[in-house]
Design a protein around this motif. Sequence first.
Motif, mmCIF file in Angstrom:
data_model
loop_
_atom_site.group_PDB
_atom_site.id
_atom_site.type_symbol
_atom_site.label_atom_id
_atom_site.label_comp_id
_atom_site.label_asym_id
_atom_site.label_seq_id
_atom_site.Cartn_x
_atom_site.Cartn_y
_atom_site.Cartn_z
ATOM 1 N N GLN A 1 17.576 -23.534 -39.137
ATOM 2 C CA GLN A 1 19.020 -23.297 -39.152
ATOM 3 C C GLN A 1 19.565 -23.132 -37.729
ATOM 4 O O GLN A 1 20.659 -23.616 -37.412
ATOM 5 N N THR A 2 18.795 -22.486 -36.865
ATOM 6 C CA THR A 2 19.206 -22.324 -35.469
ATOM 7 C C THR A 2 19.332 -23.678 -34.786
ATOM 8 O O THR A 2 20.289 -23.932 -34.036
ATOM 9 N N GLU A 3 18.374 -24.573 -35.038
ATOM 10 C CA GLU A 3 18.424 -25.912 -34.455
ATOM 11 C C GLU A 3 19.628 -26.693 -34.979
ATOM 12 O O GLU A 3 20.313 -27.396 -34.222
ATOM 13 N N ILE A 4 19.917 -26.564 -36.289
ATOM 14 C CA ILE A 4 21.074 -27.254 -36.873
ATOM 15 C C ILE A 4 22.370 -26.742 -36.253
ATOM 16 O O ILE A 4 23.263 -27.520 -35.886
ATOM 17 N N ASP A 5 22.476 -25.404 -36.114
ATOM 18 C CA ASP A 5 23.686 -24.817 -35.522
ATOM 19 C C ASP A 5 23.878 -25.268 -34.081
ATOM 20 O O ASP A 5 25.012 -25.515 -33.645
ATOM 21 N N GLU A 6 22.780 -25.377 -33.343
ATOM 22 C CA GLU A 6 22.866 -25.799 -31.939
ATOM 23 C C GLU A 6 23.334 -27.249 -31.838
ATOM 24 O O GLU A 6 24.171 -27.593 -30.985
ATOM 25 N N LYS A 7 22.804 -28.112 -32.723
ATOM 26 C CA LYS A 7 23.233 -29.525 -32.718
ATOM 27 C C LYS A 7 24.704 -29.651 -33.122
ATOM 28 O O LYS A 7 25.447 -30.456 -32.555
ATOM 29 N N GLN A 8 25.142 -28.835 -34.095
ATOM 30 C CA GLN A 8 26.539 -28.858 -34.528
ATOM 31 C C GLN A 8 27.458 -28.402 -33.392
ATOM 32 O O GLN A 8 28.547 -28.963 -33.183
ATOM 33 N N LYS A 9 26.989 -27.407 -32.641
ATOM 34 C CA LYS A 9 27.769 -26.916 -31.505
ATOM 35 C C LYS A 9 27.949 -28.018 -30.457
ATOM 36 O O LYS A 9 29.046 -28.211 -29.909
ATOM 37 N N GLN A 10 26.876 -28.768 -30.197
ATOM 38 C CA GLN A 10 26.950 -29.866 -29.235
ATOM 39 C C GLN A 10 27.918 -30.950 -29.694
ATOM 40 O O GLN A 10 28.688 -31.503 -28.898
ATOM 41 N N LEU A 11 27.907 -31.244 -31.008
ATOM 42 C CA LEU A 11 28.845 -32.242 -31.549
ATOM 43 C C LEU A 11 30.293 -31.781 -31.399
ATOM 44 O O LEU A 11 31.176 -32.566 -31.025
ATOM 45 N N ASP A 12 30.544 -30.497 -31.675
ATOM 46 C CA ASP A 12 31.903 -29.947 -31.551
ATOM 47 C C ASP A 12 32.397 -30.018 -30.113
ATOM 48 O O ASP A 12 33.572 -30.345 -29.859
ATOM 49 N N VAL A 13 31.525 -29.726 -29.175
ATOM 50 C CA VAL A 13 31.901 -29.799 -27.755
ATOM 51 C C VAL A 13 32.254 -31.230 -27.366
ATOM 52 O O VAL A 13 33.269 -31.476 -26.687
ATOM 53 N N LEU A 14 31.437 -32.190 -27.812
ATOM 54 C CA LEU A 14 31.696 -33.598 -27.482
ATOM 55 C C LEU A 14 33.020 -34.090 -28.083
ATOM 56 O O LEU A 14 33.758 -34.852 -27.448
ATOM 57 N N GLU A 15 33.304 -33.634 -29.306
ATOM 58 C CA GLU A 15 34.567 -34.030 -29.949
ATOM 59 C C GLU A 15 35.781 -33.519 -29.163
ATOM 60 O O GLU A 15 36.766 -34.247 -28.962
ATOM 61 N N ILE A 16 35.713 -32.274 -28.700
ATOM 62 C CA ILE A 16 36.831 -31.695 -27.937
ATOM 63 C C ILE A 16 36.982 -32.396 -26.593
ATOM 64 O O ILE A 16 38.103 -32.661 -26.130
ATOM 65 N N ILE A 17 35.854 -32.752 -25.958
ATOM 66 C CA ILE A 17 35.927 -33.480 -24.685
ATOM 67 C C ILE A 17 36.612 -34.829 -24.880
ATOM 68 O O ILE A 17 37.438 -35.253 -24.053
#
Length: 336
Positions: A284-300
Amino acid sequence: SSKAIGEVVVAHPHPSSIYGVLVQMTQPDGAFPVFDGQGNFGSKIPPSGPAAVRYTELMLSDLSIKLFESFSDSLEMVEGEMIVEPKRLASYLPLSLLIGSSGIPVGLKRLNAPALNPVDLVDCAIELMKGNKNPNILVRPNIGNVLVKTPKSEWKKLLENGEGKCICAPNMVVDEQNRKITVTGIPEEKDFTHLVSALQEEIDKDQIDVRDETTKEVCFVVEILPHKKVNIKDLAKKVDKALTKTVTYKFIFCDNGYIIYCGIQATMLRCQEYLKECCKKSTQTEIDEKQKQLDVLEIIELMKKDGSITKLSKMTKNQAIEYIVKTYETNENIAK
């Protein structure tokens, strides 16, 4: 060794006892070598003490590396230096059963769990993983070259209930023809002095010769001197009594402040449950970290489209974070 003690002493401020445990877990003739040591760590047979802390080094053995499952998520702490350690460290088998453990948990009851046979523990763990909650496997004690006098039925009850006694007797050969007794294995905490003390009367009368011929293996020799009338069977009984030890087993867990006696199977099931829990949390920690990276890329990408990314260079860090949170309706972690 000094570095290992320094890391442990923060939580357990007794450096001398920490080194004693490290030595027991490193000695090659121990129950389960958790560490590979460099330097003189002493030995159980023949009994010899270790060198000073500054003269020894250790690292995890290959067996330990395979035993523990270190998950990818780590915890970083800064206390003079950067220390990275796993948040969760689960093992495939309970380490306390492999190496044995003794102490007073939470100051209530004394725990005493001598080492058990690793092969039997592995077989039991495999059956439990298959879903067999009552595997018909007799887990034997791992107490060296000694005889176990406890009946099999009582030993099974001990393993099921988590409490009981095991009678350990010396392994010896009685040579009636040459009137000699050779002891090749003794329980822990028994030594040559116990044998001499028990046979002191015969020694004082010059009836027997008692020798310690131990090298890499225990070897005590009791020999009746020529022309001396000594019953070798009675002598063997004395030797057996002097070197026999009763070991009390107590497998204890502390659950919400309550002391619980757990059998072997219950102990191993708890170990496997914790392993599964760690796997789920780590995934779950790995999934949350990947989701966080996707959210950052979307905002950029959004900032690039509306041109607001150039405004950030004119803002302070706190202003930029506040701007991103309000404009793109995200949380502070993503904004950072």
